[in-house]
Scaffold this motif. Structure first.
Motif, short mmCIF file in Angstrom:
data_model
loop_
_atom_site.label_atom_id
_atom_site.label_comp_id
_atom_site.label_asym_id
_atom_site.label_seq_id
_atom_site.Cartn_x
_atom_site.Cartn_y
_atom_site.Cartn_z
N LYS A 1 9.04 6.83 -45.70
CA LYS A 1 10.25 7.63 -46.30
C LYS A 1 10.03 9.06 -46.53
O LYS A 1 8.87 9.47 -47.05
CB LYS A 1 10.84 6.83 -47.39
N GLN B 1 15.69 10.40 -49.95
CA GLN B 1 15.94 8.97 -50.10
C GLN B 1 15.31 8.30 -51.59
O GLN B 1 14.01 8.49 -51.45
CB GLN B 1 15.58 7.80 -49.10
N GLU C 1 15.53 -1.79 -42.06
CA GLU C 1 15.56 -0.77 -42.59
C GLU C 1 17.06 -0.03 -42.81
O GLU C 1 17.27 0.55 -43.73
CB GLU C 1 14.88 0.27 -41.78
N GLN D 1 18.27 -1.33 -45.88
CA GLN D 1 17.61 -0.67 -47.29
C GLN D 1 18.11 0.50 -47.40
O GLN D 1 18.04 1.36 -48.55
CB GLN D 1 16.10 -0.43 -47.02
N ARG D 2 18.82 1.17 -46.23
CA ARG D 2 19.46 2.40 -46.41
C ARG D 2 21.07 2.36 -46.67
O ARG D 2 21.84 3.44 -46.77
CB ARG D 2 19.42 3.48 -45.12
N ASN D 3 21.72 0.92 -46.73
CA ASN D 3 23.04 0.92 -46.87
C ASN D 3 23.62 1.55 -48.24
O ASN D 3 23.10 1.67 -49.09
CB ASN D 3 23.10 -0.78 -47.03
N LYS D 4 24.76 2.13 -47.76
CA LYS D 4 25.61 3.15 -48.88
C LYS D 4 25.89 2.30 -50.15
O LYS D 4 26.50 2.86 -50.80
CB LYS D 4 26.45 3.67 -48.16
N GLN E 1 11.03 2.52 -54.38
CA GLN E 1 11.02 2.66 -53.40
C GLN E 1 9.43 2.10 -52.65
O GLN E 1 8.46 2.60 -53.72
CB GLN E 1 10.82 4.39 -53.10
#
Length: 644
Positions: free
Chosen positions: A3, A207, A290, A293-296, A303
């Motif tokens: 990341k 992130q 992935e 895990q990046r969902n808004k 992390q």
């Protein structure tokens, strides 16, 4: 998964050091003076995030945050099960050498706090340079560490009550740490979060960094926690619930692009077991994981990283604790996809009975019910007595990639019989089945629906404990429920229902969405039905105007307002089951004892008022001085929480 924002732990005055691959300096060359440079203080800010990982790292994840509640109880491997049973093992001195849970809870949060305090102090004097280029950046970094300091203190005050309140860095030997009353701790938390809310940006380039929406979420949660106390003294104010509603709505209507995931499954994607495997071994879908895990919807997360070098000593170990013992069944040897089951926590009957499993997709998107055959040894064969066709005699009952284990969550009025179980071609475990006129429990030791939310098939090997996935700390699904609870506590039930039904709309099956096989096999649905189900999930005030049996309200809930609080707790389980909020939810609402006694049979005999707080670790008490001298026995007793 690497990341852009990789956590860095601070050295020297702040403890052990973990360097980011973004920074190639040798750790051994760093001194405290380094953290008074622009680059050093920026690294120190990054280091302040590192202890957010604590909650997900080890067995304390389930022991301190999930079991011992109405929602989850102990599994069949009973290490540390005294945290579920409220037995004498919950003690200032842990009974076994492997239990440093409370000591680590205390020390790790104070490690994070000390880093934050050092960063705040250094930001006040550091000259511009490197990435600290102007006063705006300084203010933003200061807001980040004040957000983090509030987060660490919020965890401490919920678990321990009064705790030492430190707002300057500890350098060298300091021995006097008087406890600060809970109201003053909450005042500091709110002050830090208000500063963060006013000063953090709506979005971050890296992130994992805190944003304004994350600060607003926690402000809402802290105000709700303080303001909802009836018996405990938290310094509650008449405006707290209004403030909770205000900041929750502000987080929901954020300018950072954070929105509810369109499908509940999107939050955990990449780990679901297929209906049938077309190739072996079964593998998780890393790209989907992935993306999840990046969902808004996710406002803030701890992390972790696929490189164990950058994920600390433990990594995210929550994947170990909630899975059933699938690897003791025929045809399902342990594999990377299904995980390494430590079997520490299983859902209670309350949790399994709470969902409208036919219409609410969250149940089958939260739990997996089946395991596929991935091994070839000892597969049972069809015989002349039980083969559906003579052509099958002597053949395996189930093929590679086909169902080998099926768990069914049904109710006591089931039509499944003992004969159905015994004649099944695969291992078949209904929660209940009929044996003549008797209703029998069908789950054996080690068998239950496996929570999918923490599964991690992306580890480096089958036996690897260090997980790679981020740990969700806050998401908008909870923010909606904070807003709903706040408005309900204000008596504005129609407004509360707007937030509840928005989550219900997301929870429902959409038109055209394929439903799980259990929908038509066991839940009374029709095969091939792809109709929307939201109409069957809409909540009205009738849910808490009467004693709706579906909600299993305790006998003490005799008013609409009281039933509403228990309804919200039920709704939090439906939305957030297994996400490590539950113990604090019940302690916050002062319902822990009542709901544990009603729904957790193993915890019921022992839980008492003292268990609303954890004991202060004895090692902390023994090392603490008062007025320049070691504390006396009476002073140590007074320092400890009541009852321990």
């Amino acid at each position: 998964m690497k990341k852009a924002f990789l956590i860095l732990a601070a050295a020297s005055l702040l403890g052990s050091c973990k360097k980011s691959y973004l920074d190639e300096e040798l750790v051994a060359t760093l001194t405290n003076d380094y953290y008074k440079t622009a680059q050093g203080v920026d690294d120190l800010v990054k280091a302040s995030y590192e202890r957010v990982r604590f909650k997900f790292e080890y067995e304390w994840a389930y022991a301190l945050f999930q079991v011992g509640t109405d929602e989850f109880t102990e599994g069949d491997v009973t290490d540390f099960n005294y945290y579920n049973r409220y037995a004498s093992g919950i003690s200032p001195v842990p009974p076994v050498s492997g239990d440093a849970f409370l000591t680590t809870l205390w020390s790790d949060n104070y490690t994070g706090i000390n880093r934050c305090n050092a960063a705040i102090e250094n930001l006040g004097v550091v000259p511009y340079g490197a990435s600290i280029t102007n006063e705006t950046v300084k203010t933003q970094r200061r807001a980040e560490v004040r957000f983090l300091r509030a987060y660490y203190y919020f965890m401490l005050v919920q678990q321990f009550g009064a705790v030492p309140l430190l707002t300057t860095p500890t350098v060298g030997v300091q021995l006097e740490f008087p406890r600060t009353a809970v109201p003053q701790v909450y005042n500091q938390i709110i002050s830090d979060l208000r500063f963060a809310s006013d000063s953090l940006p709506a979005t971050q380039g890296n992130q994992g960094r805190a944003t304004r929406a994350a600060a607003d979420h926690f402000l809402a949660k802290v105000y709700l926690t303080r303001g909802s106390a009836k018996v405990q003294e938290r310094g509650q104010k008449a405006t707290d619930i209004d403030s909770a509603a205000f900041y929750a709505e502000r987080a929901i209507n954020n300018a950072g692009g954070f929105v509810l995931a369109s499908n509940y499954k999107d939050l955990w994607d990449g780990v679901y077991t297929p209906a049938i495997a077309t190739s072996l071994p079964i593998a998780g879908d890393l790209s989907r994981s992935e993306a999840a895990q990046r969902n808004k919807e996710i406002l803030f997360a701890a992390q972790f990283n696929s490189s164990l070098l950058y994920s600390g000593r433990f990594g995210n170990q929550t994947h170990l604790y909630f899975a059933m013992r699938y690897d003791n069944e025929v045809g399902t040897p342990r594999d990377l996809f299904s995980g390494r089951p430590f079997r520490r926590a299983q859902p209670t009957d309350y949790t399994l009975s709470l969902f409208d499993r036919k219409n609410d997709s969250r149940f089958y998107k939260s739990f997996t019910m089946h395991y596929l055959r991935t091994g070839s040894s000892s597969i049972p064969k069809w015989t002349a007595d039980n083969a559906p066709s003579p052509a099958l005699v002597g053949q395996d009952k189930f093929a590679l990639g086909d169902t080998a284990v099926l768990v069914v969550v049904n109710d006591e009025n089931t039509t499944i019989t003992r004969q159905d179980v015994e004649k099944s071609r695969y291992a078949f475990y209904p929660r209940f089945y009929k044996d003549g006129t008797n209703t029998v429990r069908g789950f054996k030791a080690g068998v239950w629906p496996t929570l999918v939310k923490h599964l991690d098939p992306f580890r480096t090997g089958i036996a690897t404990q260090q997980g790679t996935k981020d740990g969700i700390v806050a998401r908008l699904g909870e923010t909606y429920l904070i807003a709903a609870e706040a408005y309900g506590r204000l008596g504005q039930y129609s407004k509360a229902l707007e937030f509840i039904n928005r989550l219900r709309e997301r929870a429902a099956y959409k038109s055209g969405e394929e439903k799980p096989q259990a929908f038509w096999q066991f839940e009374g649905g029709t095969k091939g039905d792809v109709a929307a189900t939201y109409g069957n999930l809409i909540v009205t005030e009738a849910k808490f105007e009467t004693n709706d049996p579906v909600e299993m309200y305790p006998a003490s809930a005799s008013t609409k307002a009281e039933r509403f609080i228990h309804f919200i707790l039920n709704e939090r389980s439906r939305e957030l089951a297994g996400e490590l909020y539950r113990w604090e939810d019940l302690a916050r609402t002062e319902t822990l004892i009542e709901r544990v006694q009603q729904f957790n049979t193993l915890a019921k005999p022992n839980i008492q008022a003292k268990h609303l707080l954890r004991p202060i670790p004895q090692i902390q008490i023994d090392l603490t001085y008062k007025d320049g001298r070691p504390m006396t026995g009476d002073e140590k007793k007074a320092y400890q929480n009541t009852g321990y």
